[in-house]
Design a protein around this motif. Structure first.
Motif, PDB file in Angstrom:
ATOM      1  N   ASN A   6      -1.369   0.628  14.620  1.00  0.00           N
ATOM      2  CA  ASN A   6      -1.923   0.745  13.276  1.00  0.00           C
ATOM      3  C   ASN A   6      -1.914   2.212  12.855  1.00  0.00           C
ATOM      4  N   PRO A   7      -0.887   2.641  12.115  1.00  0.00           N
ATOM      5  CA  PRO A   7      -0.748   4.061  11.766  1.00  0.00           C
ATOM      6  C   PRO A   7      -1.745   4.527  10.707  1.00  0.00           C
ATOM      7  N   VAL A   8      -1.987   5.838  10.719  1.00  0.00           N
ATOM      8  CA  VAL A   8      -2.787   6.512   9.702  1.00  0.00           C
ATOM      9  C   VAL A   8      -1.867   7.543   9.054  1.00  0.00           C
ATOM     10  N   ILE A   9      -1.784   7.525   7.703  1.00  0.00           N
ATOM     11  CA  ILE A   9      -0.907   8.446   6.985  1.00  0.00           C
ATOM     12  C   ILE A   9      -1.669   9.131   5.856  1.00  0.00           C
ATOM     13  N   GLY A  12       0.751   9.412  -0.134  1.00  0.00           N
ATOM     14  CA  GLY A  12       2.014   9.948  -0.602  1.00  0.00           C
ATOM     15  C   GLY A  12       3.084  10.028   0.472  1.00  0.00           C
ATOM     16  N   TYR A  13       2.720   9.769   1.706  1.00  0.00           N
ATOM     17  CA  TYR A  13       3.667   9.830   2.808  1.00  0.00           C
ATOM     18  C   TYR A  13       4.010   8.421   3.267  1.00  0.00           C
ATOM     19  N   PHE A  14       4.806   8.300   4.329  1.00  0.00           N
ATOM     20  CA  PHE A  14       5.225   6.996   4.808  1.00  0.00           C
ATOM     21  C   PHE A  14       5.049   6.915   6.312  1.00  0.00           C
ATOM     22  N   SER A  15       5.147   5.693   6.813  1.00  0.00           N
ATOM     23  CA  SER A  15       5.087   5.464   8.243  1.00  0.00           C
ATOM     24  C   SER A  15       6.117   4.417   8.613  1.00  0.00           C
ATOM     25  N   ASN A  16       6.684   4.556   9.793  1.00  0.00           N
ATOM     26  CA  ASN A  16       7.539   3.500  10.322  1.00  0.00           C
ATOM     27  C   ASN A  16       6.648   2.498  11.031  1.00  0.00           C
ATOM     28  N   LEU A  17       6.737   1.243  10.613  1.00  0.00           N
ATOM     29  CA  LEU A  17       6.004   0.177  11.291  1.00  0.00           C
ATOM     30  C   LEU A  17       6.868  -0.291  12.445  1.00  0.00           C
ATOM     31  N   THR A  18       6.247  -0.594  13.562  1.00  0.00           N
ATOM     32  CA  THR A  18       7.030  -0.947  14.743  1.00  0.00           C
ATOM     33  C   THR A  18       6.441  -2.146  15.449  1.00  0.00           C
ATOM     34  N   VAL A  19       7.318  -3.100  15.769  1.00  0.00           N
ATOM     35  CA  VAL A  19       6.964  -4.236  16.616  1.00  0.00           C
ATOM     36  C   VAL A  19       7.856  -4.155  17.843  1.00  0.00           C
ATOM     37  N   THR A  20       7.246  -4.232  19.016  1.00  0.00           N
ATOM     38  CA  THR A  20       8.026  -4.212  20.248  1.00  0.00           C
ATOM     39  C   THR A  20       7.715  -5.462  21.059  1.00  0.00           C
ATOM     40  N   GLY A  21       8.647  -5.869  21.844  1.00  0.00           N
ATOM     41  CA  GLY A  21       8.481  -7.033  22.714  1.00  0.00           C
ATOM     42  C   GLY A  21       9.825  -7.469  23.248  1.00  0.00           C
ATOM     43  N   THR A  22       9.809  -8.381  24.176  1.00  0.00           N
ATOM     44  CA  THR A  22      11.057  -8.857  24.771  1.00  0.00           C
ATOM     45  C   THR A  22      11.502 -10.144  24.103  1.00  0.00           C
ATOM     46  N   SER A  48       0.266   3.171  -1.321  1.00  0.00           N
ATOM     47  CA  SER A  48      -0.545   4.201  -1.970  1.00  0.00           C
ATOM     48  C   SER A  48      -2.020   4.094  -1.590  1.00  0.00           C
ATOM     49  N   GLN A  49      -2.374   2.994  -0.958  1.00  0.00           N
ATOM     50  CA  GLN A  49      -3.738   2.817  -0.444  1.00  0.00           C
ATOM     51  C   GLN A  49      -3.647   1.989   0.828  1.00  0.00           C
ATOM     52  N   THR A  50      -4.732   1.938   1.596  1.00  0.00           N
ATOM     53  CA  THR A  50      -4.729   1.209   2.857  1.00  0.00           C
ATOM     54  C   THR A  50      -4.270  -0.227   2.622  1.00  0.00           C
ATOM     55  N   ILE A  69      -0.383  -5.446  10.915  1.00  0.00           N
ATOM     56  CA  ILE A  69      -0.409  -3.993  11.083  1.00  0.00           C
ATOM     57  C   ILE A  69      -1.073  -3.417   9.844  1.00  0.00           C
ATOM     58  N   THR A  70      -2.137  -2.656  10.054  1.00  0.00           N
ATOM     59  CA  THR A  70      -2.811  -2.003   8.943  1.00  0.00           C
ATOM     60  C   THR A  70      -2.398  -0.541   8.898  1.00  0.00           C
ATOM     61  N   VAL A  71      -1.894  -0.128   7.736  1.00  0.00           N
ATOM     62  CA  VAL A  71      -1.575   1.270   7.496  1.00  0.00           C
ATOM     63  C   VAL A  71      -2.766   1.854   6.744  1.00  0.00           C
ATOM     64  N   THR A  72      -3.464   2.781   7.377  1.00  0.00           N
ATOM     65  CA  THR A  72      -4.612   3.421   6.751  1.00  0.00           C
ATOM     66  C   THR A  72      -4.129   4.647   5.994  1.00  0.00           C
TER      67      THR A  72
END
Length: 164
Positions: A6-9, A12-22, A48-50, A69-72
């Motif tokens: 769960n990224p914090v940005i 005005g910026y961005f984040s790469n969301l990531t899912v990992t697993g087999t 632009s907001q959480t 996934i919550t982007v704060t």
């Protein structure tokens, strides 16, 4: 089992969301607004907001699960003023740019000369000041700026060099 973070940005910026697993073979993200792609393991999100995004992941055994996934988004007034302009009309660095200023439209920009005289003022600055006052080019020198964002927010101060 798939994993996420769960990224914090900064606003005005961005984040790469990531899912990992087999054995994961497909991804379906919602909502689609502010996502670079809706069917990849790692889209770019620029809310632009959480915001909470849901991703349905399916493995090679055709078993699906939904992950959130919550982007704060933090309003930390993370703006980056350039400290020089070269207003020569070549289309490169001709205007003073404050990166990410448009994320905070309640801003006010003031620019002063060395003697403290106010040369330029603009509310909701749009990165357009070209080193002139009333259309007259300022001389090559160092000038000073103050960016305010409203009550309770520390102003950003610094200098701008005009290089001709």
């Amino acid at each position: 089992t798939p994993a996420t973070s769960n990224p914090v940005i900064s606003k005005g910026y961005f984040s790469n969301l990531t899912v990992t697993g087999t054995n994961l073979v497909s991804y379906s993200w919602t909502p689609v607004l502010n996502l670079s792609n809706t069917n990849t393991a790692n889209p770019t999100a620029s809310p632009s907001q959480t915001k909470t995004y849901a991703v349905t992941v399916t493995n090679s055994f055709e078993s699906s699960t939904v992950l959130n996934i919550t982007v704060t988004v933090v309003e930390d007034y993370n703006v980056t003023p350039r400290n020089a302009i070269t207003p020569n009309g070549d289309g490169k660095n001709d205007a003073w740019v404050v990166a990410n200023i448009t994320s905070y439209p309640n801003n006010q920009v003031r620019i002063f000369d060395r003697a403290g005289r106010l040369l330029f003022v603009e509310s909701n600055y749009q990165n357009g000041w070209d080193g002139t006052v009333n259309g007259v080019p300022l001389k090559e020198d160092t000038y000073y700026f103050i960016i305010t964002f409203g009550p309770g927010v520390k102003p950003k101060k610094g200098f701008i060099s005009i290089i001709r």
